[in-house]
Design an enzyme around this catalytic site. Structure first.
Site, PDB file in Angstrom:
ATOM      1  N   CYS A 398     -15.617   6.538  24.776  1.00  0.00           N
ATOM      2  CA  CYS A 398     -14.789   5.557  25.478  1.00  0.00           C
ATOM      3  C   CYS A 398     -13.300   5.903  25.304  1.00  0.00           C
ATOM      4  O   CYS A 398     -12.817   6.834  25.934  1.00  0.00           O
ATOM      5  CB  CYS A 398     -15.109   4.140  24.983  1.00  0.00           C
ATOM      6  SG  CYS A 398     -14.490   2.833  26.071  1.00  0.00           S
ATOM      7  N   HIS A 525     -20.860   4.020  25.925  1.00  0.00           N
ATOM      8  CA  HIS A 525     -21.105   3.861  24.485  1.00  0.00           C
ATOM      9  C   HIS A 525     -22.555   4.212  24.178  1.00  0.00           C
ATOM     10  O   HIS A 525     -23.416   3.328  24.139  1.00  0.00           O
ATOM     11  CB  HIS A 525     -20.823   2.423  24.058  1.00  0.00           C
ATOM     12  CG  HIS A 525     -19.369   2.068  24.013  1.00  0.00           C
ATOM     13  ND1 HIS A 525     -18.610   2.187  22.871  1.00  0.00           N
ATOM     14  CD2 HIS A 525     -18.540   1.613  24.985  1.00  0.00           C
ATOM     15  CE1 HIS A 525     -17.369   1.809  23.140  1.00  0.00           C
ATOM     16  NE2 HIS A 525     -17.294   1.460  24.407  1.00  0.00           N
ATOM     17  N   GLU A 527     -23.951   4.866  21.478  1.00  0.00           N
ATOM     18  CA  GLU A 527     -24.434   4.359  20.181  1.00  0.00           C
ATOM     19  C   GLU A 527     -25.279   3.098  20.313  1.00  0.00           C
ATOM     20  O   GLU A 527     -26.136   2.809  19.470  1.00  0.00           O
ATOM     21  CB  GLU A 527     -23.251   4.090  19.236  1.00  0.00           C
ATOM     22  CG  GLU A 527     -22.330   2.942  19.605  1.00  0.00           C
ATOM     23  CD  GLU A 527     -21.164   3.343  20.493  1.00  0.00           C
ATOM     24  OE1 GLU A 527     -20.143   2.634  20.498  1.00  0.00           O
ATOM     25  OE2 GLU A 527     -21.293   4.372  21.190  1.00  0.00           O
TER      26      GLU A 527
END
Length: 561
Positions: A398, A525, A527
């Site tokens: 990001c 993102h 994750e």
């Protein structure tokens, strides 16, 4: 629907979220379908506008919900896909009741906490519990509800009352209350003290809720005489008093519960013994043992803004853990405050400056995670430049991707004042600009949020190979600013390649630097969708590259092995 309510007492931060997630894991291992709800008694509508220092990271769901980080634990542990409705806040409840009042739904009645707020809470819980979260048809068998905060907090009182009413209305065979409490050990005496838990249970019972199980957090396993005291004063059978003591890693918690027959006590209370199977936690057992036996570690430099609180980047830390274990490595994360790398820091705090640069130079790979605001930006740019020029594997997420674009424009294109309009509205070379989708005036829910599709521009790019999909990937987003489409041509001519774009082709999603061992930036993102046993592709690529194993890994997977 069967409900398992997890409450907390004595102090906050005991690990209610991990306990609730682990209970879900054990019940799922018994062959039951499980869903989760997190109740946050704060007045915010959601977690979107809260500082990471205040409340840890903001976890983003597929539907764009900005929620408490505990929902990230639920998704990772249960391998589920939750919705924003699975996070209930005081703000959401009051907003829904006030909207009804304005519409005239209450027919002129006086709107009160009881029954109107409590009814809204019960209705929300009962409707959300029916939403499937495991990709199958039909509702779950059990809904695990975690009540945030500690028993006795003023803001959680309407929720306690609503849950008391819910327990009465659904019947005792459909409701199980597990109270997580602290058993401290005083240094001088060295004795496990039960009095705080006694008081906490007494307060809970005074509010109309009686725990069926006690999950006791302690440094060491509970002693038998401690359990006897708790049984005597808390009216909970000894078999239902669980020792949740400190363990080497949180993957041991479901095993800890299983070994103490917690599932049997819960299933008995919910009258589910006849349909449940013996819990199969073989995968969790392997995972926990594998991690305990790892000896080799990889040094990862995490260059960010919120490094003072590890929970600020919880999902990034978990994604690194999943990727490292897949490579039989232990993550050794070196936290670097981005501002300590900046030139100003050399004059103001020379020791911190020298330590930060020493840590960065000793790292095997560098990661710059997401963030907002201009503090530490110059330090992040220096970290990206160091990684690019010294062939150190780099992953920008990001903001980290935008940083790599700004750095490349400045260092390679010679645009010294290239910047993001987020940090400098007057920059003559805006390489990162405000995203037209959002609002400039309202902060909450104005970003590009939730799951979006990224199309790979070439099937042989590194990222598509890591994702094992030559065409596209669906990942979650949370940002307001994007790479300026007007500068893509000149950046690509200079060597930076934008290999992933959105479906319009105007939004840049993935960048790579050919010729570098691993220099990848992603606007999304990754994750948030990393799972134990199923690591996120960009994180896996970063760790493999840090150990020089990336080429061999890609070769094996291209050959179908």
């Amino acid at each position: 629907m069967k409900y398992v309510l997890v409450t907390g007492g004595v102090v906050s931060g005991l690990g209610k979220g991990v306990t609730a997630s682990s209970i879900g894991v054990v019940l799922k291992a018994c062959g039951l379908r499980v869903t989760s709800i997190k109740i946050d008694p704060y007045l915010n509508t959601d977690a979107g506008t809260m500082s990471p220092f205040e409340h840890g990271e903001v976890f983003v769901l597929d539907d764009g919900g900005e929620v408490d980080l505990d929902l990230g634990n639920y998704e990772r542990f249960l391998d589920a896909t939750l919705t924003k409705e699975n996070n209930i806040t005081t703000g959401k409840i009051y907003q829904s009741v006030l909207d009804k009042e304005r519409r005239g739904d209450y027919l002129g009645k006086t709107v009160q906490v009881v029954p109107h707020i409590t009814d809204a809470i019960k209705d929300w819980i009962e409707s959300v519990a029916l939403i499937p979260v495991d990709g199958k048809q039909g509702h779950a068998d059990v809904c695990v509800i975690e009540l945030g905060g500690t028993v006795g907090d003023i803001e959680s009182m309407p929720f306690i009352e609503a849950l008391r009413q819910l327990s009465f209305s659904v019947g005792k065979d459909n409701f199980c209350l597990i109270h997580v409490s602290l058993i401290p050990v005083l240094g001088v005496v060295g004795e496990q003290k039960t009095k705080p838990t006694q008081h906490s249970v007494r307060e809970l019972r005074a509010l109309g809720l009686t725990p069926h199980l006690l999950a006791c957090r302690s440094a060491q396993p509970l002693l038998d005489n401690t359990k006897e005291k708790l049984t005597q004063f808390c009216h909970v059978p000894a078999a239902n008093i669980l020792s949740i003591h400190d363990v080497p890693n949180i993957w041991h918690i479901p095993l800890l519960l299983r070994n103490q027959n917690a599932h049997h006590s819960i299933l008995k209370q919910l009258d589910l013994l006849s349909i449940a199977t013996i819990p199969d936690l073989e995968a969790w057992n392997r995972r926990a043992e594998t991690f305990d036996n790892l000896t080799d570690s990889v040094r990862i430099a995490m260059v960010g803004k919120y490094v003072g609180l590890a929970d600020s980047y919880l999902s990034v830390v978990k994604a690194l853990l999943h990727a490292c274990i897949a490579c039989s490595l232990k993550p050794s994360i070196d936290w670097i405050a981005a501002s300590d790398l900046e030139d100003d820091s050399a004059q103001l705090t020379p020791e911190a400056h020298a330590a930060a640069w020493k840590t960065l130079r000793n790292a095997e790979c560098v990661i710059v995670p997401g963030g907002f605001g201009d503090r530490g930006i110059r330090g992040m740019i220096l970290a990206a430049k160091y990684a690019r020029e010294n062939n150190v594997p780099y992953l920008g997420i990001c903001l980290g991707m935008q940083i790599s674009v700004i750095e490349y424009a400045r260092s390679v294109l010679g645009l010294e004042r290239a910047n993001s309009t987020e940090f400098d509205e007057q920059t003559p070379d805006p390489v990162v600009i405000f995203m037209p989708e959002g609002s400039r005036t309202h902060m909450g829910s104005t970003m590009r949020l939730g799951s979006r599709r990224t199309l790979f521009q070439t099937p042989d790019c590194l990222t598509s190979k890591l994702y094992c999909n030559p065409q596209y990937v669906d990942e979650r987003h949370r940002h307001r600013y994007e790479v300026n489409p007007d500068v893509i041509g000149v950046l690509e001519q200079a060597g930076l390649k934008f290999v992933g774009k959105d479906e319009t082709g105007k939004r840049m999603e993935v960048l790579e630097l050919p010729g570098h061992p691993f220099y990848v930036g992603v606007q999304f993102h990754p994750e948030f969708k990393s799972r134990p046993g199923k690591p996120s592709a960009p994180f896996l690529g970063l760790i493999l590259s840090a150990r020089g194993q990336l080429e061999a890994y890609l070769g094996r997977h291209q050959n179908g092995s």
